[in-house]
Each structure stands twice: as structure tokens, then as C-alpha cells.
Write a protein that holds these residues in place. Structure first.
Motif, PDB file in Angstrom:
ATOM      1  N   THR A   1      30.706  40.116  27.545  1.00 49.91           N
ATOM      2  CA  THR A   1      32.026  39.475  27.550  1.00 49.91           C
ATOM      3  C   THR A   1      33.064  40.243  28.635  1.00 49.91           C
ATOM      4  N   LEU A   2      34.103  39.623  29.090  1.00 48.04           N
ATOM      5  CA  LEU A   2      34.970  40.079  30.041  1.00 48.04           C
ATOM      6  C   LEU A   2      35.790  40.975  29.146  1.00 48.04           C
ATOM      7  N   HIS A   3      36.005  40.647  27.668  1.00 50.98           N
ATOM      8  CA  HIS A   3      37.048  41.147  26.749  1.00 50.98           C
ATOM      9  C   HIS A   3      36.151  42.443  26.539  1.00 50.98           C
ATOM     10  N   GLN A   4      36.939  43.616  26.322  1.00 55.47           N
ATOM     11  CA  GLN A   4      36.449  45.109  26.062  1.00 55.47           C
ATOM     12  C   GLN A   4      36.013  44.861  24.605  1.00 55.47           C
ATOM     13  N   PRO A   5      34.852  45.891  24.294  1.00 60.47           N
ATOM     14  CA  PRO A   5      34.469  45.907  23.053  1.00 60.47           C
ATOM     15  C   PRO A   5      35.675  46.639  22.156  1.00 60.47           C
ATOM     16  N   ALA A   6      35.307  46.694  20.743  1.00 60.68           N
ATOM     17  CA  ALA A   6      36.225  47.343  19.806  1.00 60.68           C
ATOM     18  C   ALA A   6      36.541  48.737  20.334  1.00 60.68           C
ATOM     19  N   SER A   7      37.796  49.308  20.073  1.00 62.55           N
ATOM     20  CA  SER A   7      38.119  50.383  20.432  1.00 62.55           C
ATOM     21  C   SER A   7      38.841  51.195  19.283  1.00 62.55           C
TER      22      SER A   7
ATOM     23  N   TRP B   1      42.599  41.571  34.903  1.00 59.92           N
ATOM     24  CA  TRP B   1      41.324  41.178  35.237  1.00 59.92           C
ATOM     25  C   TRP B   1      41.407  40.200  36.364  1.00 59.92           C
ATOM     26  N   GLY B   2      42.671  39.693  36.783  1.00 58.43           N
ATOM     27  CA  GLY B   2      42.816  38.747  37.707  1.00 58.43           C
ATOM     28  C   GLY B   2      42.666  37.484  37.403  1.00 58.43           C
ATOM     29  N   THR B   3      42.856  37.232  36.060  1.00 61.89           N
ATOM     30  CA  THR B   3      42.778  35.845  35.479  1.00 61.89           C
ATOM     31  C   THR B   3      43.395  35.611  34.406  1.00 61.89           C
ATOM     32  N   TRP B   4      43.927  34.215  34.405  1.00 61.09           N
ATOM     33  CA  TRP B   4      44.785  34.200  33.005  1.00 61.09           C
ATOM     34  C   TRP B   4      43.857  33.916  31.747  1.00 61.09           C
ATOM     35  N   TRP B   5      42.696  33.207  32.270  1.00 57.94           N
ATOM     36  CA  TRP B   5      41.796  32.636  31.122  1.00 57.94           C
ATOM     37  C   TRP B   5      40.327  32.695  31.756  1.00 57.94           C
ATOM     38  N   GLU B   6      39.528  33.161  30.778  1.00 57.81           N
ATOM     39  CA  GLU B   6      37.957  33.101  31.033  1.00 57.81           C
ATOM     40  C   GLU B   6      37.367  32.572  29.581  1.00 57.81           C
ATOM     41  N   TRP B   7      36.400  31.704  30.161  1.00 52.95           N
ATOM     42  CA  TRP B   7      35.686  31.125  28.914  1.00 52.95           C
ATOM     43  C   TRP B   7      34.530  32.144  28.138  1.00 52.95           C
ATOM     44  N   ASP B   8      34.967  33.248  27.924  1.00 52.27           N
ATOM     45  CA  ASP B   8      33.942  34.451  27.475  1.00 52.27           C
ATOM     46  C   ASP B   8      34.293  33.944  25.915  1.00 52.27           C
TER      47      ASP B   8
END
Lengths: 252, 50
Positions: A190-196, A127-134
Motif C-alpha cells: 500500500t501507499l499508506h505506511q505500515p504501523a509505527s 504523496w502528491g495525491t488526495w486519494w489513492e485506491w489502496d
């Protein structure tokens, strides 16, 4: 309830293993079996993980998934184990339920820390980031803070049996974070992907990734139960030592 | 090995290995210390009783 009673008696004899002495016998037999199972599962899981093909999008970073996802699952599973123990502590006031609750908390904190740390190391190249407040990352961070708070609470009382009820109540209050973590990727953008993986009818990954992931998850689970039983055994011993010290002190 | 992403993959596995190994060792060490302490106290108590 005195510490001595807290170890040698319980409010109910419904469950054989709820007796701490019987539990010690069970744990002494179960721990070597679980430890062997853990080593075996880690051996197979790591072999399959490192032989999995490179992902067409993520390249070799897909290898991080095999340790990040099980750690995240275990972070939530450990809290669920603690919540069940909290119910046992509140409803039956059983000391072994309290032992289970307080010894699972540090393990849960370790798995949550690992989920965050490996997630960060996976996020940077992807994602190009260590952390995101998502929502997903923030809710997992809150889970880590809850774990640390519960560990602090369990150590705030001189007498372990006095901490049992407040600890159990706070654990149940904190359980609200588990569905928030689980559904955060559905409820918010969210930046995080959904359940897979949980979509077992149509998992969003091929078997070459799914099987190593599931075996690594089983390895983490076996490790959790090994360490949890070992920690419970340590806590029972600590309470016996404490009870004996108090007995000696009373004798003068 | 691991191409350009080795700097992320290796630390991930290293952190996981270290955290879980240290936890296992600490728990194991605590067990042996407490077992010895309990045995010592039981022996002491038995001595007092006789």
C-alpha cells in the motif's frame, strides 16, 4: 416488548449500570468528569503537538499526524464498542446495549470521516495525491459506508426495539472490516505506511512525536466516551418520551 | 507559521475542530430539548392524574 418495558426493565439484573435509571445517574455524574478530562488532555496534547519539532522528512505536516492517527484509531475503537454492544443486544437482549450500539454509530462515522479527510490533507503534500485506491484507504472508506448503513438501518424502523436485533447482527457482520483495516498495510503493498506506534518495543518515531500523539489519542478517547454517554442519555430520554406518548395515546 | 504546508495543516485542524464541536453542540442541545419535553409531559401526566 413494549417501549415502556424496553426502558424500565431488562432481562438481567447482573450489572447495576445495565438498568437505564441507574445508568442515567451514573452518566450524570460521569459526564462532567469526562468533559473536564477531555479539555485537560486536549490542552496538554495540543500544547505538546504544536511544540514538537519539525520532522526532517515531512516538515510541519507531521502536525496532521496528531489529529489523523487518533481519529483513525477511534474510528476502529468505536466499531469495537459497537460490536461488544451488539453481543449484549443479541445474547442478553438488553435495551441499554442497543442504546449503546445505535448512539455510537454517528460518532464512529464522524471519526472515520475525520480520518479520511485529514488523511487526504496529509497525503497531498506527502504523496502528491488526495486519494489513492489502496487497501488501507479503501477499507476505511468501506468502514464509513458501513457506519452510514447502520445509521440508516437504525432509523428505518418506527419502533426502536424492532431494529435492535437486525442492527446487532449487521454490526457483527461488519466487524470483519476491522482486522482488514488493521492488517491491510501488512497484507498488501500500500501507499499508506505500515504501523509505527503499535510496535511499542521499537516504535518508529521519537518520543517528541510519540508522547503528543498518545496524549491526543487519550483526548480523543475521553471525548468519545463523553459524547457517547451524552448520546446514550439522550436516547434513554427519547424512549421515555415515546413511552409516555404511547401511554397518553392509549388513554385517549 | 507552518511554512509552505499551512494550506494543508490549518484545514485539517479546522475540519476536526468544527466536526467535533458541532457534534458536541448538537448532542448537548438535544439533551436540553428532551429534558424539557420529558418534564412537560410528566407535569401534564401528573395534572391528569390529580
Amino acid at each position: 416488548m413494549t417501549p415502556e418495558n424496553a426502558i424500565h426493565t431488562g432481562p438481567s439484573n447482573l450489572w447495576g449500570l445495565a438498568n437505564p435509571t441507574r445508568f442515567m445517574g451514573f452518566a450524570n455524574r460521569a459526564i462532567p468528569i469526562l468533559a473536564c478530562l477531555t479539555i485537560l488532555l486536549f490542552g496538554i496534547g495540543l500544547y505538546l503537538s504544536f511544540n514538537a519539532p519539525e520532522d526532517y522528512q515531512q516538515g510541519y505536516t507531521v502536525l496532521i499526524m496528531f489529529i489523523h492517527v487518533p481519529a483513525a484509531w477511534l474510528a476502529m475503537m468505536t466499531y469495537s464498542v459497537m460490536s461488544i454492544s451488539a453481543l449484549g443486544s443479541i445474547i442478553w437482549r438488553h435495551p441499554l446495549a442497543d442504546v449503546s450500539l445505535r448512539t455510537a454509530a454517528p460518532l464512529g462515522a464522524i471519526f472515520t470521516f475525520l480520518a479520511l479527510a485529514t488523511g487526504s490533507l496529509w497525503g497531498k503534500p506527502m504523496w502528491g495525491t488526495w486519494w489513492e485506491w489502496d487497501a488501507r484507504m479503501t477499507s476505511v472508506l468501506i468502514l464509513l459506508i458501513i457506519y452510514l448503513g447502520l445509521i440508516a438501518l437504525s432509523k428505518a424502523f418506527d419502533e426502536p426495539s424492532e431494529a435492535a436485533q437486525p442492527l446487532a447482527i449487521m454490526t457483527l457482520v461488519g466487524f470483519a472490516i476491522i482486522p482488514i483495516i488493521k492488517f491491510s498495510v501488512d497484507w498488501w503493498n500500500t501507499l499508506h505506511q505500515p504501523a509505527s506506534v503499535s510496535r511499542l518495543d521499537t516504535p518508529a518515531m521519537g518520543p517528541e512525536f510519540l508522547y503528543p500523539l498518545l496524549i491526543m489519542a487519550l483526548a480523543y478517547m475521553a471525548l468519545f466516551f463523553t459524547l457517547h454517554f451524552m448520546s446514550m442519555r439522550n436516547e434513554v430520554l427519547a424512549r421515555r418520551i415515546r413511552a409516555m406518548k404511547m401511554k397518553q395515546a392509549r388513554r385517549g | 507559521m507552518f511554512g509552505e504546508h499551512a494550506a494543508f495543516i490549518i484545514p485539517s485542524y479546522l475540519i476536526s475542530f468544527l466536526a467535533l464541536s458541532i457534534a458536541t453542540l448538537v448532542i448537548w442541545r438535544t439533551y436540553s430539548v428532551r429534558k424539557k419535553e420529558l418534564a412537560r409531559m410528566e407535569a401534564q401526566l401528573e395534572k391528569q392524574n390529580t
